[in-house]
Scaffold this active site. Structure first.
Site, short mmCIF file in Angstrom:
data_model
loop_
_atom_site.label_atom_id
_atom_site.label_comp_id
_atom_site.label_asym_id
_atom_site.label_seq_id
_atom_site.Cartn_x
_atom_site.Cartn_y
_atom_site.Cartn_z
N GLU A 96 -1.17 -8.54 5.31
CA GLU A 96 -0.77 -8.86 6.70
C GLU A 96 -1.90 -8.65 7.71
O GLU A 96 -1.94 -9.32 8.73
CB GLU A 96 0.48 -8.05 7.08
CG GLU A 96 0.27 -6.59 7.49
CD GLU A 96 -0.12 -5.65 6.36
OE1 GLU A 96 -0.20 -6.08 5.20
OE2 GLU A 96 -0.39 -4.47 6.66
N HIS A 118 -3.33 -4.66 1.92
CA HIS A 118 -2.62 -5.18 3.11
C HIS A 118 -2.92 -6.67 3.25
O HIS A 118 -4.02 -7.02 3.71
CB HIS A 118 -3.15 -4.51 4.38
CG HIS A 118 -2.83 -3.06 4.51
ND1 HIS A 118 -1.90 -2.57 5.40
CD2 HIS A 118 -3.34 -1.98 3.89
CE1 HIS A 118 -1.86 -1.26 5.32
NE2 HIS A 118 -2.73 -0.87 4.41
N CYS A 157 0.82 -1.21 0.00
CA CYS A 157 0.00 0.00 0.00
C CYS A 157 0.86 1.27 0.00
O CYS A 157 1.45 1.60 -1.02
CB CYS A 157 -0.96 -0.07 1.19
SG CYS A 157 -2.45 0.85 0.89
N1 GLN Z 1 -3.60 6.43 1.37
C1 GLN Z 1 -2.25 6.16 1.79
C2 GLN Z 1 -1.25 7.00 1.02
O1 GLN Z 1 -1.59 7.58 0.03
C3 GLN Z 1 -1.93 4.68 1.67
C4 GLN Z 1 -2.88 3.87 2.53
C5 GLN Z 1 -2.32 2.61 3.10
O2 GLN Z 1 -1.12 2.39 3.15
N2 GLN Z 1 -3.21 1.80 3.59
O3 GLN Z 1 -0.14 7.07 1.41
#
Ligand code: GLN
Length: 197
Positions: A170, A168, A75
């Site tokens: 995890e 994610h 992410c």
């Molecule tokens: N929205 C976050 C970003 O732009 C990422 C979200 C996440 O890691 N769950 O950094």
């Protein structure tokens, strides 16, 4: 030893997943911590917050590390690894040739869980993932291999020593992606020294 960047966000669950796979881990907060690691996980969280918390020295080391050693990004970690972020001039590590859009599914209330179909460890896999204010991969370069898609979009990709997903794994204790990463790390370590740990 696999490091987990531990400045912000969902790093603790990565430690749990790697330990379940019998891999020694290290929380990485400093340049010294990073030196002890063969590979690194960049966790989910907030990419802008990460950028404020990572010192210029650690940023330089992360850049070098991500261009030479195995790194897995989830992410926010995927955003940090990307070569380009859409409509955003935030600096990135640039180790993964993708164009990514942040928060592409909308605000927090649009976050969701899903099962993602892909190929991990060389076999068809159904991976459980949490998409939390998740990014979307809009373009991939020729070096990038798409391992899983969701809603016809790439959500898990691999390029050389980099593995990254927009979700994610995890948080739902699904070890599929971590297992794939550990295999990448083992292959890399074998190629370098013939041993792991
Ligand atoms: N929205 C976050 C970003 O732009 C990422 C979200 C996440 O890691 N769950 O950094």
């Amino acid at each position: 030893m696999i490091g987990v960047l531990a400045l912000q966000g969902a790093f603790q669950r990565h430690v749990y997943c790697l330990e379940k796979l019998n891999i020694p881990t290290k929380l990485v907060k400093t340049r010294e911590d990073l030196k002890a690691c063969h590979a690194l996980v960049l966790p989910g969280g907030e990419s802008t917050a990460h950028q404020k918390l990572i010192s210029p020295g650690l940023w330089a080391d992360l850049k070098e590390f991500s261009h030479s050693r195995p790194v897995m990004g989830t992410c926010c970690g995927l955003i940090l690894l990307a070569k380009k972020v859409k409509d955003d001039d935030m600096p990135t590590l640039g180790a993964l040739d993708i164009l990514v859009a942040r928060n592409a599914y909308g605000p927090q209330v649009e976050s969701f869980e899903a099962e993602v179909e892909g190929v991990c460890s060389g076999k068809p896999s159904l991976i459980k993932g949490c998409f939390i204010r998740a990014p979307q991969i809009l373009e991939v370069g020729p070096s990038v291999n798409i391992l899983a898609t969701y809603d016809s979009k790439p959500v898990l990709v691999e390029a050389g020593k980099i593995l990254a997903c927009t979700f994610h794994p995890e948080l739902l204790y699904d070890l599929t992606v971590h297992r794939h990463f550990v295999e990448m790390v083992n292959r890399n370590n074998l190629a370098q020294s013939g041993r792991f740990h």
